[in-house]
Scaffold this motif. Structure first.
Motif, mmCIF file in Angstrom:
data_model
loop_
_atom_site.group_PDB
_atom_site.id
_atom_site.type_symbol
_atom_site.label_atom_id
_atom_site.label_comp_id
_atom_site.label_asym_id
_atom_site.label_seq_id
_atom_site.Cartn_x
_atom_site.Cartn_y
_atom_site.Cartn_z
ATOM 1 N N GLN A 141 0.814 -1.220 0.000
ATOM 2 C CA GLN A 141 0.000 0.000 0.000
ATOM 3 C C GLN A 141 0.849 1.271 0.000
ATOM 4 O O GLN A 141 0.542 2.230 -0.683
ATOM 5 C CB GLN A 141 -0.891 -0.043 1.245
ATOM 6 C CG GLN A 141 -1.529 1.258 1.628
ATOM 7 C CD GLN A 141 -3.026 1.250 1.398
ATOM 8 O OE1 GLN A 141 -3.539 0.434 0.621
ATOM 9 N NE2 GLN A 141 -3.717 2.129 2.051
ATOM 10 N N GLN A 142 1.922 1.277 0.794
ATOM 11 C CA GLN A 142 2.721 2.494 0.937
ATOM 12 C C GLN A 142 4.159 2.296 0.491
ATOM 13 O O GLN A 142 5.078 2.882 1.069
ATOM 14 C CB GLN A 142 2.677 2.988 2.385
ATOM 15 C CG GLN A 142 1.273 3.335 2.825
ATOM 16 C CD GLN A 142 1.232 4.068 4.142
ATOM 17 O OE1 GLN A 142 2.166 4.776 4.498
ATOM 18 N NE2 GLN A 142 0.155 3.889 4.880
ATOM 19 N N TYR A 143 4.359 1.478 -0.561
ATOM 20 C CA TYR A 143 5.722 1.288 -1.078
ATOM 21 C C TYR A 143 6.276 2.639 -1.536
ATOM 22 O O TYR A 143 5.673 3.333 -2.355
ATOM 23 C CB TYR A 143 5.702 0.291 -2.231
ATOM 24 C CG TYR A 143 7.015 0.145 -2.951
ATOM 25 C CD1 TYR A 143 8.207 -0.060 -2.241
ATOM 26 C CD2 TYR A 143 7.093 0.211 -4.351
ATOM 27 C CE1 TYR A 143 9.411 -0.187 -2.907
ATOM 28 C CE2 TYR A 143 8.291 0.077 -5.023
ATOM 29 C CZ TYR A 143 9.450 -0.120 -4.289
ATOM 30 O OH TYR A 143 10.652 -0.244 -4.946
ATOM 31 N N SER A 144 7.454 3.018 -0.974
ATOM 32 C CA SER A 144 7.978 4.368 -1.193
ATOM 33 C C SER A 144 8.871 4.470 -2.419
ATOM 34 O O SER A 144 9.360 5.561 -2.716
ATOM 35 C CB SER A 144 8.764 4.809 0.043
ATOM 36 O OG SER A 144 9.827 3.898 0.280
ATOM 37 N N GLY A 145 9.086 3.340 -3.136
ATOM 38 C CA GLY A 145 9.986 3.377 -4.289
ATOM 39 C C GLY A 145 11.416 3.152 -3.848
ATOM 40 O O GLY A 145 11.731 3.187 -2.655
ATOM 41 N N PRO A 146 12.321 2.927 -4.816
ATOM 42 C CA PRO A 146 13.720 2.604 -4.470
ATOM 43 C C PRO A 146 14.499 3.786 -3.912
ATOM 44 O O PRO A 146 15.508 3.605 -3.218
ATOM 45 C CB PRO A 146 14.312 2.120 -5.800
ATOM 46 C CG PRO A 146 13.435 2.698 -6.867
ATOM 47 C CD PRO A 146 12.067 2.809 -6.263
ATOM 48 N N ARG A 147 14.078 4.987 -4.215
ATOM 49 C CA ARG A 147 14.755 6.192 -3.698
ATOM 50 C C ARG A 147 13.806 7.373 -3.859
ATOM 51 O O ARG A 147 12.823 7.277 -4.610
ATOM 52 C CB ARG A 147 16.071 6.460 -4.450
ATOM 53 C CG ARG A 147 15.852 6.756 -5.915
ATOM 54 C CD ARG A 147 17.120 6.753 -6.757
ATOM 55 N NE ARG A 147 16.746 6.904 -8.164
ATOM 56 C CZ ARG A 147 16.317 5.925 -8.935
ATOM 57 N NH1 ARG A 147 16.239 4.691 -8.470
ATOM 58 N NH2 ARG A 147 15.958 6.156 -10.185
ATOM 59 N N ALA A 148 14.127 8.478 -3.206
ATOM 60 C CA ALA A 148 13.290 9.677 -3.339
ATOM 61 C C ALA A 148 13.258 10.120 -4.791
ATOM 62 O O ALA A 148 14.275 10.074 -5.493
ATOM 63 C CB ALA A 148 13.829 10.797 -2.466
ATOM 64 N N LEU A 149 12.081 10.539 -5.253
ATOM 65 C CA LEU A 149 11.881 11.050 -6.613
ATOM 66 C C LEU A 149 12.283 10.034 -7.683
ATOM 67 O O LEU A 149 12.728 10.402 -8.770
ATOM 68 C CB LEU A 149 12.632 12.379 -6.827
ATOM 69 C CG LEU A 149 12.177 13.544 -5.947
ATOM 70 C CD1 LEU A 149 13.025 14.789 -6.215
ATOM 71 C CD2 LEU A 149 10.704 13.871 -6.164
ATOM 72 N N SER A 150 12.138 8.752 -7.372
ATOM 73 C CA SER A 150 12.423 7.724 -8.378
ATOM 74 C C SER A 150 11.370 7.726 -9.486
ATOM 75 O O SER A 150 11.635 7.217 -10.576
ATOM 76 C CB SER A 150 12.470 6.340 -7.726
ATOM 77 O OG SER A 150 11.219 6.036 -7.112
ATOM 78 N N GLU A 151 10.195 8.288 -9.214
ATOM 79 C CA GLU A 151 9.067 8.169 -10.148
ATOM 80 C C GLU A 151 8.871 9.448 -10.959
ATOM 81 O O GLU A 151 8.940 10.556 -10.413
ATOM 82 C CB GLU A 151 7.787 7.859 -9.359
ATOM 83 C CG GLU A 151 7.912 6.617 -8.524
ATOM 84 C CD GLU A 151 8.448 5.430 -9.321
ATOM 85 O OE1 GLU A 151 7.791 5.039 -10.303
ATOM 86 O OE2 GLU A 151 9.530 4.906 -8.982
ATOM 87 N N PRO A 152 8.602 9.302 -12.252
ATOM 88 C CA PRO A 152 8.439 10.503 -13.091
ATOM 89 C C PRO A 152 7.308 11.403 -12.621
ATOM 90 O O PRO A 152 7.424 12.634 -12.703
ATOM 91 C CB PRO A 152 8.149 9.935 -14.495
ATOM 92 C CG PRO A 152 7.734 8.512 -14.283
ATOM 93 C CD PRO A 152 8.433 8.056 -13.026
ATOM 94 N N GLU A 153 6.232 10.819 -12.089
ATOM 95 C CA GLU A 153 5.099 11.642 -11.660
ATOM 96 C C GLU A 153 5.505 12.530 -10.471
ATOM 97 O O GLU A 153 5.135 13.716 -10.413
ATOM 98 C CB GLU A 153 3.910 10.754 -11.267
ATOM 99 C CG GLU A 153 3.362 9.901 -12.418
ATOM 100 C CD GLU A 153 4.032 8.527 -12.522
ATOM 101 O OE1 GLU A 153 5.082 8.315 -11.870
ATOM 102 O OE2 GLU A 153 3.513 7.656 -13.259
ATOM 103 N N ALA A 154 6.269 11.963 -9.533
ATOM 104 C CA ALA A 154 6.728 12.757 -8.385
ATOM 105 C C ALA A 154 7.706 13.842 -8.843
ATOM 106 O O ALA A 154 7.653 14.981 -8.360
ATOM 107 C CB ALA A 154 7.383 11.840 -7.342
#
Ligand SMILES: [Zn+2]
Length: 250
Positions: A141-154
């Motif tokens: 539910q709250q997987y934060s990704g491999p690192r901060a700002l790893s995701e294009p949307e963020a």
């Protein structure tokens, strides 16, 4: 950042489609000063693409007398879409005192799939840099990704916010039905609560959230979460939430 910088810097053409109401022929005889009076403009800016390549777009509405810069994010969790209707209603407002930026949908892949997370199974609201730490695993539910700002949307939201520096940012979620005391100026959150009719409460603050990053790193600005009630909002409810946004724009 690149695409946004190009679009905003250009002022015309490219992905920006500014639409201003042209003066009517009746006004043609008035003075040059009157003819040059600012008009309401609505611009659409292509901010970038989601993991699956869906466009993420900002709408910028400037009234005749721009007020505080306000950002509305209609949806970050793909299964919490009620705020999109509020953002769309605001695009039709004729408020004169307005400098409103909107991202109707920051997580189009999640909306298409009906999931909270994006297509990488990341909870985008745990992917921002402030206090980021690893949470969960893909699919959690709250997987934060491999690192901060790893995701294009963020990254798209991060770049937009650093560029426009909104005085007030409102991030719509569901389904709790409260205005969250998220940080920043409590008076701003109280005002939204009063006009919207939603109670003010302090919810749990999570590492890596968008509002946590904004409130910690941009002093003098206020970013907060509005948890709308479950389900599709009625037309009356949408108009009430839109009025609450406009109350913060003056
Ligand atoms: Zn949410």
């Amino acid at each position: 950042m690149g695409a946004l910088a190009v679009v905003i810097g250009s002022g015309c053409g490219g992905a920006q489609h500014a639409r201003a109401r042209a003066p009517s022929p009746r006004l043609a005889g008035r003075t040059a000063r009157a003819a040059a009076a600012p008009v309401r403009t609505v611009s659409r800016l292509d901010l970038g693409r989601s993991v699956r390549g869906r466009p993420i777009v900002a709408v910028h509405i400037r009234g005749e007398r721009p007020g505080r810069t306000v950002l509305v994010v209609g949806c970050i969790h793909g299964n919490e879409t009620a705020g999109i209707a509020v953002a769309r209603a605001l695009e039709r407002t004729r408020a004169r005192r307005l400098d409103l930026w909107e991202v109707e949908d920051l997580n189009p892949d999640g909306v298409a799939a009906g999931t909270r997370q994006n297509a990488d199974q990341v909870d985008l609201n745990r992917n921002f840099p402030q206090g980021w730490r690893p949470l969960g695993r893909p699919g959690d539910q709250q997987y934060s990704g491999p690192r901060a700002l790893s995701e294009p949307e963020a990254r798209i939201a991060y770049d937009l916010i650093r560029r426009i520096r909104p005085s007030v940012s409102i991030w719509f979620h569901q389904p709790v039905g409260v205005v969250d005391e998220s940080g920043g100026d409590l008076g701003v959150e109280q005002r939204f609560a009063a006009v919207s009719g939603l109670p003010l409460r302090r919810l749990t603050r999570y590492p890596g959230s968008a509002v946590g990053w904004q409130d910690a790193t941009m002093p003098g600005t206020t970013a907060f979460v509005v948890e709308l009630p479950p389900g599709r909002p009625s037309g009356d409810a949408v108009r009430r939430y839109a009025r609450a946004v406009l109350a913060l724009s003056r």
